[in-house]
Design an enzyme around this catalytic site. Structure first.
Site, PDB file in Angstrom:
ATOM      1  N   ASN A   9      83.337  -1.798  77.726  1.00 60.49           N
ATOM      2  CA  ASN A   9      81.874  -1.702  77.629  1.00 60.49           C
ATOM      3  C   ASN A   9      81.304  -2.997  78.195  1.00 60.49           C
ATOM      4  O   ASN A   9      81.378  -4.041  77.549  1.00 60.49           O
ATOM      5  CB  ASN A   9      81.488  -1.526  76.150  1.00 60.49           C
ATOM      6  CG  ASN A   9      79.993  -1.590  75.930  1.00 60.49           C
ATOM      7  OD1 ASN A   9      79.209  -1.510  76.882  1.00 60.49           O
ATOM      8  ND2 ASN A   9      79.588  -1.738  74.673  1.00 60.49           N
ATOM      9  N   LYS A  11      78.297  -3.713  78.725  1.00 61.13           N
ATOM     10  CA  LYS A  11      76.968  -4.017  78.158  1.00 61.13           C
ATOM     11  C   LYS A  11      75.998  -4.423  79.279  1.00 61.13           C
ATOM     12  O   LYS A  11      76.110  -3.914  80.387  1.00 61.13           O
ATOM     13  CB  LYS A  11      77.060  -5.095  77.081  1.00 61.13           C
ATOM     14  CG  LYS A  11      78.148  -4.801  76.054  1.00 61.13           C
ATOM     15  CD  LYS A  11      78.034  -5.653  74.845  1.00 61.13           C
ATOM     16  CE  LYS A  11      79.247  -5.442  73.957  1.00 61.13           C
ATOM     17  NZ  LYS A  11      79.124  -6.024  72.657  1.00 61.13           N
ATOM     18  N   HIS A  97      76.275   3.116  69.885  1.00 64.76           N
ATOM     19  CA  HIS A  97      76.807   1.756  69.742  1.00 64.76           C
ATOM     20  C   HIS A  97      75.934   1.000  68.742  1.00 64.76           C
ATOM     21  O   HIS A  97      74.719   1.207  68.690  1.00 64.76           O
ATOM     22  CB  HIS A  97      76.805   1.046  71.114  1.00 64.76           C
ATOM     23  CG  HIS A  97      77.562  -0.240  71.091  1.00 64.76           C
ATOM     24  ND1 HIS A  97      77.041  -1.392  70.566  1.00 64.76           N
ATOM     25  CD2 HIS A  97      78.819  -0.545  71.504  1.00 64.76           C
ATOM     26  CE1 HIS A  97      77.950  -2.352  70.664  1.00 64.76           C
ATOM     27  NE2 HIS A  97      79.035  -1.869  71.231  1.00 64.76           N
ATOM     28  N   GLU A  99      74.762  -1.826  68.757  1.00 68.09           N
ATOM     29  CA  GLU A  99      73.649  -2.571  69.380  1.00 68.09           C
ATOM     30  C   GLU A  99      72.481  -1.636  69.665  1.00 68.09           C
ATOM     31  O   GLU A  99      71.321  -2.039  69.586  1.00 68.09           O
ATOM     32  CB  GLU A  99      74.145  -3.285  70.647  1.00 68.09           C
ATOM     33  CG  GLU A  99      75.005  -4.492  70.265  1.00 68.09           C
ATOM     34  CD  GLU A  99      76.045  -4.899  71.295  1.00 68.09           C
ATOM     35  OE1 GLU A  99      75.969  -4.458  72.447  1.00 68.09           O
ATOM     36  OE2 GLU A  99      76.954  -5.667  70.918  1.00 68.09           O
ATOM     37  N   GLU A 167      83.935   0.554  65.020  1.00 66.41           N
ATOM     38  CA  GLU A 167      83.586  -0.814  65.404  1.00 66.41           C
ATOM     39  C   GLU A 167      82.828  -1.480  64.262  1.00 66.41           C
ATOM     40  O   GLU A 167      81.615  -1.293  64.132  1.00 66.41           O
ATOM     41  CB  GLU A 167      82.676  -0.796  66.633  1.00 66.41           C
ATOM     42  CG  GLU A 167      83.281  -0.161  67.840  1.00 66.41           C
ATOM     43  CD  GLU A 167      82.701  -0.746  69.119  1.00 66.41           C
ATOM     44  OE1 GLU A 167      83.471  -1.292  69.897  1.00 66.41           O
ATOM     45  OE2 GLU A 167      81.473  -0.684  69.308  1.00 66.41           O
ATOM     46  N   GLY A 173      81.742  -8.952  69.204  1.00 62.61           N
ATOM     47  CA  GLY A 173      81.277 -10.146  69.919  1.00 62.61           C
ATOM     48  C   GLY A 173      81.355 -11.423  69.101  1.00 62.61           C
ATOM     49  O   GLY A 173      80.800 -12.445  69.483  1.00 62.61           O
ATOM     50  N   SER A 213      86.060  -7.446  69.037  1.00 64.40           N
ATOM     51  CA  SER A 213      86.823  -8.638  69.410  1.00 64.40           C
ATOM     52  C   SER A 213      88.285  -8.348  69.739  1.00 64.40           C
ATOM     53  O   SER A 213      89.175  -9.132  69.387  1.00 64.40           O
ATOM     54  CB  SER A 213      86.704  -9.707  68.309  1.00 64.40           C
ATOM     55  OG  SER A 213      85.348 -10.114  68.183  1.00 64.40           O
ATOM     56  N   GLY A 235      83.468  -7.987  75.391  1.00 69.09           N
ATOM     57  CA  GLY A 235      83.590  -9.240  76.144  1.00 69.09           C
ATOM     58  C   GLY A 235      84.827  -9.318  77.039  1.00 69.09           C
ATOM     59  O   GLY A 235      84.735  -9.690  78.215  1.00 69.09           O
TER      60      GLY A 235
END
Ligand code: PEP
Length: 251
Positions: A9, A11, A97, A99, A167, A173, A213, A235
């Site tokens: 992802n 992002k 997600h 976010e 998640e 993150g 992570s 990330g």
């Protein structure tokens, strides 16, 4: 369970040069290592879907969107439909997600509508669920997951055309990944819920990914946890070498 799915992802990261460069490097690695023993997916920002699709052409790396609208078309400025993602070369889309749930106030019902729209357009939805730090501290992690799974999943369709990403929000993150014990508990809970919803045989065909992570250093341990059918990587998916090392950790 079948092949694991390793999904990146990206992002809101990447311009044409860096995004296409990353996609080209992954495609080259995938071609050189073919046949792969796992499925690979990248979900770039919408602006990069077409050039990344071109860069991935002929490789085993699949393309996905990061979100879609629940409607097929219409007056929804700034939104993208599942059919548009399909048209851009996607076969998957991430929905729900954390976010998006946090930044855009997306409810379980909306996430379900998006997942259903994805399916109707021929995409496999990757439905994200996971508790916040506060919910875990309050001992409510499994109850939150249970609510999200029962209310965010599409109601109809082939369970094999569905992935769930567990998640935990506090692990996204932050560099703090969940422990294999926490992951095992959440994933076996999700599998049991799925068995209740769609029956045991169908539940076994749904891929349940872990995200939060994941990095080259912890991927092997997390991917070896029972009921973990892959990873959703944020990330670390932005560096071809790290994403590749994570995928290569599939047992
Ligand atoms: C994610 O955004 O889905 C995610 C898991 O991010 P990260 O790997 O950076 O924690």
């Amino acid at each position: 369970m079948g092949r694991k799915l390793i999904a990146g992802n990206w992002k809101m990261n990447g311009l044409t040069g860096s995004g296409v460069g990353l996609a080209r490097e992954l495609a080259e690695r995938a071609r050189a290592a073919a046949p792969l023993g796992y499925d690979l997916l990248v979900c770039p920002p919408a602006t990069l879907l077409f050039p990344v699709a071109e860069a991935l052409r002929g490789s085993a790396v699949a393309l996905g969107g990061q979100d879609c609208h629940s409607e097929r078309s219409g007056a929804h400025t700034g939104d993208i439909s599942a059919e548009m993602l399909r048209d851009a070369g996607c076969s998957y889309v991430i929905v729900g997600h954390s976010e998006r749930r946090a930044d855009h106030g997306e409810s379980d019902a909306l996430v379900r509508a998006k997942a259903e729209a994805a399916r109707a357009a021929g995409l496999t939805p990757v439905v994200c669920v996971g508790e916040s730090a506060g919910q875990r501290q309050a001992g409510a992690a499994l109850a939150v997951i249970e609510r999200q799974v029962s209310e965010s999943l599409p109601r109809a369709g082939d369970p094999a055309d569905l992935a769930i990403a567990y998640e935990p929000v506090w692990a996204i993150g932050t560099g703090l990944s969940a422990t294999p014990t926490d992951v095992a508990e959440a994933h076996s809970h999700i599998r049991a819920l799925l068995a209740h919803l769609v029956g045991e045989a169908a539940a076994a065909t749904v891929r349940v990914l872990y995200g939060g992570s994941v990095k080259p250093e912890n991927a092997a341990e997390l991917l070896a946890v029972p009921d973990v059918d892959g990873a959703l990587v944020g990330g670390a998916s932005l560096k071809a070498e790290d994403f590749w090392a994570i995928a290569a950790s599939c047992p």
